[in-house]
Design an enzyme around this catalytic site. Sequence first.
Site, mmCIF file in Angstrom:
data_model
loop_
_atom_site.group_PDB
_atom_site.id
_atom_site.type_symbol
_atom_site.label_atom_id
_atom_site.label_comp_id
_atom_site.label_asym_id
_atom_site.label_seq_id
_atom_site.Cartn_x
_atom_site.Cartn_y
_atom_site.Cartn_z
ATOM 1 N N LYS A 195 0.840 -1.215 0.000
ATOM 2 C CA LYS A 195 0.000 0.000 0.000
ATOM 3 C C LYS A 195 0.868 1.256 0.000
ATOM 4 O O LYS A 195 0.466 2.306 -0.497
ATOM 5 C CB LYS A 195 -1.002 -0.025 1.157
ATOM 6 C CG LYS A 195 -0.402 0.001 2.570
ATOM 7 C CD LYS A 195 -0.100 1.375 3.103
ATOM 8 C CE LYS A 195 0.682 1.362 4.390
ATOM 9 N NZ LYS A 195 1.082 2.662 4.889
ATOM 10 N N THR A 202 -3.734 5.463 3.504
ATOM 11 C CA THR A 202 -2.443 6.014 3.078
ATOM 12 C C THR A 202 -2.543 6.752 1.740
ATOM 13 O O THR A 202 -1.771 7.673 1.487
ATOM 14 C CB THR A 202 -1.386 4.885 3.026
ATOM 15 O OG1 THR A 202 -1.536 4.069 4.186
ATOM 16 C CG2 THR A 202 0.014 5.422 3.006
#
Length: 315
Positions: free
Chosen positions: A181, A238
């Site tokens: 990620k 994120t």
Amino acid sequence: MSVSILGGGAFGTALAVAIGQQRPVTIWARNPETLLSTRQSPRLPGVSLPDAVTVNPNLKAALGADVILFSMPMQSLTGFAEQIEDGLTGKALVACCKGIDLNTLRGPTDILAQQWPDATAAVLTGPSFAVDIANGLPTALTLACRDDQLGIKMQEQLSTRALRLYRTVDVTGAELGGALKNVIAIACGACIGQGLGDSARAALMTRGFAEIARLAQHLGADPSTLAGLSGFGDLVLTCTSEKSRNYRFGQALGRGETFDDDTTVEGVKTAAAVTALARKLSLEMPICEAVQNVSQGASVTETIQSLLNRPLKEE
Ligand SMILES: NC(=O)C1=CN([C@@H]2O[C@H](COP(=O)(O)OP(=O)(O)OC[C@H]3O[C@@H](n4cnc5c(N)ncnc54)[C@H](OP(=O)(O)O)[C@@H]3O)[C@@H](O)[C@H]2O)C=CC1
Ligand SMILES: O=C(CO)COP(=O)(O)O
């Protein structure tokens, strides 16, 4: 179960603050001076350690705990582990880092398990900014441990009223979701930094998730883990928040600005590692490869254009 945290950066300190609200915990840092004198970490200013946290500059003493959390950047983990002579037999070793080791293309639990075969390696990962945890805001993380009985005990020990741990035995899925990620967050930051808009970011997040799933499932991950906190959850956080260092690094790339070298940006080395791993496994991971290229200086505009020029395909 006694608990030690190794690493006095933002995440290690935040975990010490959270766990220290409910039970004693030891934190060790290689440069402990500021933690000892001010009970604050220079990496997480303004947050003080509660009384239940002991700052212990003696690594051997910190290694005496039943549960040891490794909270340092991924690329430091191997070197750090190799300098410890203790066999750590019977201990629970919890990796708190997100990434893939560039030299060995291994994740953090593999590195811990190889160094300490007589211990149990686990990973703590998921959507959480250190500052949120440290401020006592509600947070949910994934604790992945192949030994579920030990996982249950650690889940009880490490959870607090605000920090809620979910459990899985799928270490591979949890670890890869957290590692990859960061790479997709760099891509999303670059996209927003270039002014390409929220729709383009949503496309990158979704196709990025497809790349994460492709690699992780190839390596044996359970798709439901990837859809959980450590995968989808952390990807959303994120890729959409300027609190993320990976996202901000991507924004700087997209704007053609420089970025502070001293800031931990795990996605850069992970992009290189994942590109190498994908080639080795003959998997297509074009967004991760694009992040690797722009991190090495390729033009963001041309790299995005080459992603858009890829042949049309089924979703
Ligand atoms: N910050 C966050 O919000 C979150 C971070 N994480 C993950 O936690 C991990 C650590 O990140 P974070 O704490 O934020 O990073 P920071 O940059 O805040 O701190 C890193 C810490 O690691 C220490 N360190 C680096 N190399 C070594 C080494 N060889 N031996 C011992 N200590 C070392 C540094 O020590 P020194 O200060 O002496 O340089 C520093 O205290 C990363 O993998 C990150 O992805 C996970 C979730 C949230
Ligand atoms: O892992 C994190 C959030 O879950 C922290 O992200 P950054 O390392 O990008 O700041």
